[in-house]
Scaffold this active site. Structure first.
Site, PDB file in Angstrom:
ATOM      1  N   TYR A   1      56.587  48.521  34.717  1.00 46.35           N
ATOM      2  CA  TYR A   1      55.569  47.484  34.871  1.00 46.35           C
ATOM      3  C   TYR A   1      55.179  47.411  36.338  1.00 46.35           C
ATOM      4  O   TYR A   1      56.036  47.453  37.216  1.00 46.35           O
ATOM      5  CB  TYR A   1      56.134  46.124  34.420  1.00 46.35           C
ATOM      6  CG  TYR A   1      55.208  44.962  34.705  1.00 46.35           C
ATOM      7  CD1 TYR A   1      54.344  44.493  33.726  1.00 46.35           C
ATOM      8  CD2 TYR A   1      55.186  44.338  35.952  1.00 46.35           C
ATOM      9  CE1 TYR A   1      53.481  43.430  33.982  1.00 46.35           C
ATOM     10  CE2 TYR A   1      54.327  43.285  36.218  1.00 46.35           C
ATOM     11  CZ  TYR A   1      53.481  42.838  35.230  1.00 46.35           C
ATOM     12  OH  TYR A   1      52.622  41.791  35.488  1.00 46.35           O
TER      13      TYR A   1
ATOM     14  N   GLU B   1      46.936  44.615  36.472  1.00 50.80           N
ATOM     15  CA  GLU B   1      48.246  44.804  35.842  1.00 50.80           C
ATOM     16  C   GLU B   1      48.289  46.117  35.069  1.00 50.80           C
ATOM     17  O   GLU B   1      47.349  46.443  34.349  1.00 50.80           O
ATOM     18  CB  GLU B   1      48.520  43.635  34.894  1.00 50.80           C
ATOM     19  CG  GLU B   1      49.902  43.657  34.280  1.00 50.80           C
ATOM     20  CD  GLU B   1      50.085  42.512  33.276  1.00 50.80           C
ATOM     21  OE1 GLU B   1      50.872  41.605  33.559  1.00 50.80           O
ATOM     22  OE2 GLU B   1      49.432  42.541  32.225  1.00 50.80           O
TER      23      GLU B   1
END
Ligand code: GDP
Ligand code: MN
Length: 396
Positions: free
Chosen positions: A109, A197
């Site tokens: 991530y 993101e």
């Protein structure tokens, strides 16, 4: 404002952030043609909606044959996809991103946002990618790595190494991560983003880093200087009342409750919502009609609030500082007549000419209750809404 994944990935590409090859398709035929153009014998079909959690909701399909591609396209296009982020109504799927498959070794991530408290950019990274990052943050906060970047200094090589080693990357992967983070940083600034993101950022079987998913949120206050990005807005993915409000320059956010709130001033609107909660109710919306509220704006605001079927009472809270309460009262009376308000309305006016305004409302003969304090107004609105609810339940 949000972007679709395929739009975000185009931005990624322009900033040298590696993404899988992909083609957008709006019909099952286009999806098949996209597979043909990409070549190979496996493809990933991804529903384009303003939401994450598509994987778990069936919105990401790995297809091993052409029939599976058309099957997935038939099943997804023209339907609504319900994810844990979308609300129960889901979001309409009008296009699919068809991509070449990526062989995944690890899912990481990586995101970049503004951390207001520290006045820094904040890179967040985790070796536990692919899953819901809020859950990682709540249950395993030690698995989230943070790097703060001072805007005047920029991203430093030691910061890249810290994240890279923390993520378990090695050798050339650290260099690749550096390029990717630089790209992310430039993209963030160039597009006035508020969040970028990548979840998951994958390490492929060959050891390369690839952004498998892409999310970009843009700062609405900067859209005036981001014309090209602003044009990418997809109103079908947005709350229809919020879109309508934007057209009238009203600051409106949909919420889950049953008490419609019309307030002038954002701070007062927040306080009003708090008061509604304190008195046991739940606001159906946040709405700031602005400091210079006119009768016409009040009417638009009423229409907007009442177009929400959840609304069972309306609470109007106006402080007459710049505006005069008698003019607002006139606007309310006009709006209630025009819009034919079918739910109880409670009005609290305070400030310049408040008494005159309240008298006008009382003498109008309209079913509008007045209140002199905010607490009393909230109390009356909550009571009116629950009475409405009780009678509705009585009928059922
Ligand atoms: P989200 O669920 O909306 O966040 O959509 P993502 O783009 O993150 O995809 C969800 C999941 O699908 C990923 O975490 C991967 O596990 C899987 N996935 C997506 N693309 C591929 C691919 O090319 N190959 C493989 N094997 N899995 C993929
Ligand atoms: Mn994702």
């Amino acid at each position: 404002m949000n972007l679709h994944e395929y739009q975000a990935k185009e931005l990624f590409r322009a900033h040298q952030i590696p993404v899988p090859r992909g083609i957008l398709a709006r019909t099952p035929g286009e999806a098949l043609a996209a597979c043909e153009a990409l070549g190979g014998s496996r493809w990933v079909i991804k529903a384009q909606v303003y939401s994450g959690g598509r994987g778990k909701a069936g919105g990401v399909v790995v297809a091993n044959r052409a029939e599976e591609v058309s099957g997935a396209a038939d099943r997804l296009l023209g339907r609504r996809l319900v994810t844990y982020q979308s609300g129960a109504e889901g979001l309409p799927v009008e296009s699919l991103l068809v991509e070449e498959p990526t062989e995944i070794a690890r899912e990481l991530y990586l995101s970049l946002l503004v951390e207001r408290a520290s006045e820094r950019y904040l890179f967040m990274a985790s070796a536990s990618g692919g899953m819901d990052i809020e859950r990682v943050a709540a249950e395993m906060p030690e698995r989230i790595l943070l790097v703060r970047v001072h805007p005047a200094v920029g991203l430093q090589p030691y910061q890249v190494r810290r994240l890279g080693f923390g993520l378990g990357l090695e050798g050339g992967q650290i260099k690749a991560l550096g390029g990717l983070m630089e790209g992310l940083y430039r993209l963030f600034n160039d597009s006035d983003a508020s969040l970028v993101e990548i979840n998951p950022l994958v390490v492929t079987a060959a050891g390369d880093l690839v952004a498998l998913d892409a999310k970009v949120n843009l700062d609405d206050n900067a859209l005036y200087r981001q014309r090209r990005l602003a044009e990418l807005r997809d109103p079908t993915q947005e709350d229809s009342r919020e879109a309508e409000a934007r057209m009238h320059d009203l600051n409106y956010i949909s919420l889950d409750g049953n008490i419609g709130c019309m307030v002038n001033g954002a701070g007062l609107a927040m306080a009003t919502m708090d008061l509604v909660k304190l008195h046991g109710g739940a606001p159906a919306n946040f709405l700031d009609v602005g400091g210079g509220a006119t009768a016409a704006r009040v009417a638009e605001a009423f229409k907007l609030i009442l177009s929400d079927p959840k609304v069972e009472a309306v609470l109007v809270n106006i402080f007459g500082g710049i505006v005069r309460c008698d003019l607002i009262a006139e606007g309310i009376i006009q709006a209630v007549r025009e819009v034919r308000v079918g739910v109880p309305v409670v009005v609290r006016l305070e400030g310049t000419n408040a008494e005159q305004g309240l008298r006008m409302l009382a003498e109008s003969g309209l079913p509008v209750a007045t209140a002199s304090s905010l607490g009393e107004a909230a109390d009356k609105a909550v009571a009116a809404a629950s009475r409405g609810l009780a009678s509705a339940e009585g009928v059922a």
